[in-house]
Design a protein around this motif. Structure first.
Motif: not given
Ligand code: PA5
Length: 459
Positions: A143-145, A425, A428-429, A431-432, A435, A437-438, A440
């Motif tokens: 799942s890494t963006a 991590e 990463k969170i 970033t989601y 961007m 991401r559902k 978050y």
């Protein structure tokens, strides 16, 4: 074993008592080291320390070699899509064990785009026919963006060329069960290789993460695993003063206590240069931690820096020799280079070149390493050397295992978890969230509030 480890220049005898270590310093760590070794053995046996088992996984080699054969016959290009632990080891394998200009004369050409700079990726796209390219998507989590975005970027062009047959140009290496790549592979018949669940990203170079691309480029992956296996035996030595993984870890943890919080890795070899990059991630992500295992806040770690001999003698070494004495320097030295032609003085009227006549470039690079080592030692700067008799798969496999085991030992000595990466991590969170991401949404709100507090200085 064809790698020698010389740590005499960290000892007080050579660099003085203020900056040097004594035998007593090491002895103090032996009881803890013995417990750590016991724990590592247990974890290796029960499979929770997966990287210890990878050198023994010779059963998986046949599948990797077969698939590599298919890639070589079907594709003109190989594009490795991954980041961090899913890219740095594979890159270092290529650069250390293949011709430096491999792509100019070999097929498939090998590419490792481990960043999402759109212009950089577009430059690669201009060089390849996507229909003749295998895209190897490597992600433990799936799942890494960056990895997802790079895959989606190339997918656009792949679909345009191949339509619904796009999946024939994809290969995944991922977790055995979890993650989004597995979800895709359930929809399409995409070949998947597996990263054993107990193997973390940065410890995965000797799994299909690194072995697949190495095999495609014709690197002897059996030799790699053999070297790693033999080093695993050496790093299992009960006499810890004969155990290089313990010694490397002990030296660095002792120096952290002395406030030397920078660890420089300086190969005198372009071939080994990217192992310093790989080490940078290994040491930084594994040991840079806020909490110890008892949840005390400790903010521990050592900043790894990569340097290249001789190039960085003309950039960094002045600082290393005379600047703050806050570093431990690890040299990588090669005894036997492949090219050993003698230099001649083609300008006889210039006497000053005569000292190079009849010498090899290998002699010069190693003399320069010795000169840097001497300058550091004379200025009480701790330094050590890994001396490879040559750069080959056996030694490279051994070296990678040694540093992974050393990292595990260092984690034990620092009483931290060397195998997680909560700081990564967190990024990463965020970033989601940024961007959209559902799932978050609340994180996104928190970041928006935080951003409002920023002051922008106009220049
Ligand atoms: O060592 C690690 O776990 C990380 O550096 C990962 O390798 C990196 O974040 C990429 O993760 P993934 O392989 O899940 O895409």
């Amino acid at each position: 074993m064809a790698i020698r480890f010389d740590y005499s220049n960290v000892m007080a005898e050579n660099i003085g008592a203020e900056h040097g270590l004594s035998s007593a310093n090491f002895e103090q760590l032996i009881p803890a080291g013995t417990e750590i070794l016991k724990a590592l053995r247990q974890k290796a046996e029960n499979g929770s320390l997966g990287f210890y088992q990878l050198p023994n996984d010779t059963a998986g080699l046949a599948d990797i070699l077969n698939y590599a054969g298919v890639v070589k016959s079907r594709f003109e290009n190989y594009v490795h899509i991954g980041i961090g632990g899913s890219a740095l080891g594979p890159i270092a394998l290529q650069t250390s064990l293949q011709d430096s200009y491999y792509n100019l004369s070999h097929k498939p050409k090998m590419f490792f785009p481990d960043n999402i700079d759109p212009d950089w990726l577009n430059d690669l796209l201009k060089q390849i026919d996507v229909s003749k390219t295998l895209f190897h998507v490597v992600s433990k989590s799936g799942s890494t963006a960056e990895t997802a975005a790079t895959m989606l970027y190339f997918m656009e062009f792949l679909k345009k060329k191949l339509g619904e047959r796009f999946f024939q140009n994809l290969l995944f290496t991922t977790d055995p069960v979890k993650g989004l790549l597995n979800q895709i592979a359930r929809e399409y018949p995409i070949q998947c290789f597996r990263i054993p669940s107990g193997v973390g990203g940065r410890f995965s170079v000797l799994s299909p993460v690194g072995l697949l691309s190495a095999a495609v480029a014709g690197i002897d992956i059996e030799g790699l695993l053999k070297g790693a296996r033999e080093m695993a035996g050496i790093c299992d030595h009960d006499d810890l003063m004969q155990n290089p993984a313990f010694l490397f870890a002990a030296i660095h943890t002792l120096y952290m206590q002395k406030g030397k919080n920078i660890s420089v890795m300086m190969p005198y070899s372009n071939k080994l240069r990217d192992w310093a990059d790989w080490y940078r991630q290994m040491w930084a992500e594994s040991l840079g931690k806020k909490f110890d295992i008892d949840k005390n806040i400790i903010h521990v770690g050592q900043t790894p820096v990569k340097a290249l001999g001789t190039t960085d003698q003309h950039s960094q070494v002045q600082l290393y020799v005379e600047g703050p004495n806050d570093k431990v320097i690890s040299f990588l030295e090669v005894e036997r280079f492949e090219q050993n032609g003698l230099l001649d003085n083609h300008f006889e009227y210039i006497d000053e070149f005569n000292y190079l006549k009849g010498k090899t470039l290998a002699e010069l690079i190693n003399a320069e390493k010795s000169a840097t080592e001497l300058a550091l030692t004379n200025n009480q700067r701790p330094n050590l050397t890994f001396r490879f008799d040559r750069v080959d798969p056996y030694n490279v496999g051994a070296f990678t295992f040694l540093l992974q085991a050393a990292t595990a030992f260092a984690g034990g000595l620092l009483k931290i978890n060397a195998f997680d990466q909560p700081g990564v991590e967190e990024g990463k969170i965020a970033t989601y969230a940024l961007m959209g991401r559902k799932g978050y949404e609340s994180k996104a709100e928190e970041i928006r509030n935080q951003l409002q507090k920023k002051t922008l200085f106009q220049i």
